[in-house]
Design a protein around this motif. Structure first.
Motif, PDB file in Angstrom:
ATOM      1  N   ALA A   1      -0.203   5.867  -7.972  1.00 42.05           N
ATOM      2  CA  ALA A   1      -0.345   4.612  -8.725  1.00 42.05           C
ATOM      3  C   ALA A   1      -1.784   4.349  -9.155  1.00 42.05           C
ATOM      4  O   ALA A   1      -2.068   3.310  -9.735  1.00 42.05           O
ATOM      5  N   ALA A   2      -2.691   5.282  -8.867  1.00 43.22           N
ATOM      6  CA  ALA A   2      -4.110   5.037  -9.184  1.00 43.22           C
ATOM      7  C   ALA A   2      -4.295   4.814 -10.671  1.00 43.22           C
ATOM      8  O   ALA A   2      -3.695   5.508 -11.496  1.00 43.22           O
TER       9      ALA A   2
ATOM     10  N   ARG B   1      -8.160  -2.323  -6.969  1.00 44.75           N
ATOM     11  CA  ARG B   1      -9.478  -1.854  -7.407  1.00 44.75           C
ATOM     12  C   ARG B   1      -9.545  -0.348  -7.138  1.00 44.75           C
ATOM     13  O   ARG B   1     -10.218   0.101  -6.193  1.00 44.75           O
ATOM     14  N   CYS B   2      -8.815   0.388  -7.949  1.00 47.27           N
ATOM     15  CA  CYS B   2      -8.633   1.822  -7.658  1.00 47.27           C
ATOM     16  C   CYS B   2      -9.945   2.601  -7.698  1.00 47.27           C
ATOM     17  O   CYS B   2     -10.097   3.582  -6.978  1.00 47.27           O
TER      18      CYS B   2
ATOM     19  N   LEU C   1       0.826  -1.215   0.000  1.00 47.87           N
ATOM     20  CA  LEU C   1       0.000   0.000   0.000  1.00 47.87           C
ATOM     21  C   LEU C   1       0.859   1.264   0.000  1.00 47.87           C
ATOM     22  O   LEU C   1       0.651   2.167  -0.817  1.00 47.87           O
TER      23      LEU C   1
ATOM     24  N   CYS D   1     -11.350   3.003  -4.308  1.00 52.37           N
ATOM     25  CA  CYS D   1     -10.388   3.361  -3.250  1.00 52.37           C
ATOM     26  C   CYS D   1     -10.569   4.786  -2.742  1.00 52.37           C
ATOM     27  O   CYS D   1     -10.623   5.735  -3.538  1.00 52.37           O
TER      28      CYS D   1
ATOM     29  N   VAL E   1      -9.235  -3.837  -1.340  1.00 53.64           N
ATOM     30  CA  VAL E   1      -9.191  -2.799  -2.383  1.00 53.64           C
ATOM     31  C   VAL E   1      -7.801  -2.691  -3.028  1.00 53.64           C
ATOM     32  O   VAL E   1      -7.645  -2.893  -4.230  1.00 53.64           O
ATOM     33  N   CYS E   2      -6.796  -2.396  -2.244  1.00 47.54           N
ATOM     34  CA  CYS E   2      -5.444  -2.268  -2.808  1.00 47.54           C
ATOM     35  C   CYS E   2      -4.811  -3.649  -2.874  1.00 47.54           C
ATOM     36  O   CYS E   2      -3.785  -3.934  -2.279  1.00 47.54           O
TER      37      CYS E   2
ATOM     38  N   LEU F   1      -8.395   6.480  -1.364  1.00 47.50           N
ATOM     39  CA  LEU F   1      -7.118   7.201  -1.463  1.00 47.50           C
ATOM     40  C   LEU F   1      -6.775   7.555  -2.910  1.00 47.50           C
ATOM     41  O   LEU F   1      -5.716   8.110  -3.174  1.00 47.50           O
ATOM     42  N   ARG F   2      -7.675   7.227  -3.833  1.00 54.02           N
ATOM     43  CA  ARG F   2      -7.286   7.295  -5.251  1.00 54.02           C
ATOM     44  C   ARG F   2      -6.902   8.707  -5.704  1.00 54.02           C
ATOM     45  O   ARG F   2      -6.027   8.860  -6.554  1.00 54.02           O
TER      46      ARG F   2
ATOM     47  N   ARG G   1       2.850   1.979  -3.196  1.00 57.64           N
ATOM     48  CA  ARG G   1       1.989   2.531  -4.245  1.00 57.64           C
ATOM     49  C   ARG G   1       1.683   4.005  -3.969  1.00 57.64           C
ATOM     50  O   ARG G   1       1.560   4.798  -4.897  1.00 57.64           O
TER      51      ARG G   1
HETATM   52  S1  SF4 Z   1      -5.628   4.141  -5.762  1.00 55.05           S
HETATM   53 FE1  SF4 Z   1      -3.608   3.561  -4.996  1.00 55.05          FE
HETATM   54  S2  SF4 Z   1      -3.970   2.911  -2.882  1.00 55.05           S
HETATM   55 FE2  SF4 Z   1      -5.929   2.909  -3.929  1.00 55.05          FE
HETATM   56  S3  SF4 Z   1      -6.207   0.809  -4.703  1.00 55.05           S
HETATM   57 FE3  SF4 Z   1      -5.255   2.020  -6.347  1.00 55.05          FE
HETATM   58  S4  SF4 Z   1      -3.044   1.660  -6.090  1.00 55.05           S
HETATM   59 FE4  SF4 Z   1      -4.029   1.079  -4.157  1.00 55.05          FE
END
Ligand code: SF4
Length: 219
Positions: free
Chosen positions: A217-218, A205-206, A147, A209, A199-200, A211-212, A150
């Motif tokens: 890395a999204a 599965r961005c 996590l 997410c 999710v990550c 945090l996207r 990324r």
């Molecule tokens: S947006 Fe980033 S933290 Fe969220 S699932 Fe994608 S790679 Fe992982």
């Protein structure tokens, strides 16, 4: 993003996790040994077998013939190796006087002692430190590395202690030392696990997410 802002976002998304799944501190310790390289659902089956055999105590595990123990914990995988590790741990645990005696040890001595047991590595020792003994130690695992690499907050290649110190140093600046630190580390690790499992994932599965928007890395 910072370690703290990631915590806040995950906490808002998932709410309190109240880890670790275990009825007693000793059960948490056994789970920490058994969970190495296997899914938690397999550990639960092994712990249920130990309970059904009325053998979930350090004395019984230490005294049991290794093949009998291996059979009871078969569902946890690598059962011969884990039986040996569990008996090593239980022998050490008993030699030190058990849980109440170990609770008197300071953080550094307890961590050093746990790490001295053959088969107890950093992650296992820190699972026990945090979730069984309620000591302020941040647990690093493969989910944490995936996590946060990324999110580009770590490279993912750092050594265990380097990463642990990075988290603890940043987080301890923001909070009051003591119980609140333990609660934060406890919840944070649980949130990392749930987010990385659901999710990550390896294939992230961005679109789901929280945090996207901040994640480099999204997809
Ligand atoms: S947006 Fe980033 S933290 Fe969220 S699932 Fe994608 S790679 Fe992982």
């Amino acid at each position: 993003m910072t370690f703290l802002s990631v915590y806040r976002a995950l906490s808002k998304q998932y709410g309190p996790q109240h880890w670790w799944p275990g009825d007693t501190p000793f059960e948490v310790m056994v789970g920490a040994v058994l969970t190495q390289n296997t899914a938690w659902s397999n550990v639960e089956k092994a712990i249920t077998s130990l309970k059904q055999a009325k053998s979930l105590t350090a004395k019984k595990i230490a005294a049991m013939p290794a093949p009998t123990l291996a059979e009871l914990i078969r569902s946890a995988g690598y059962f011969n190796v884990k039986a040996k590790r569990l008996q090593n741990f239980c022998n050490w645990f008993l030699q030190q006087g058990g849980e109440s005696a170990l609770r008197q040890w300071d953080d550094a001595s307890l961590r050093h002692g746990l790490l001295s047991v053959n088969g107890v590595g950093h992650e296992t020792a820190d699972d026990m430190m945090l979730y069984a003994f309620e000591r302020p130690v941040f647990v690093i695992d493969a989910y944490t590395r995936r996590l946060f690499s990324r999110l580009e907050l770590v490279t993912g290649e750092e050594g265990y202690e380097v990463l642990r110190h990075s988290f603890e140093t940043e987080l301890s600046k923001k909070i009051i030392p003591g119980d609140e630190q333990v609660t934060l580390y406890n919840e944070y690790h649980a949130l990392i696990v749930i987010h990385a499992k659901d999710v990550c994932r390896k294939k992230p599965r961005c679109s789901e997410c929280c945090l996207r928007r901040q994640c480099p890395a999204a997809e």
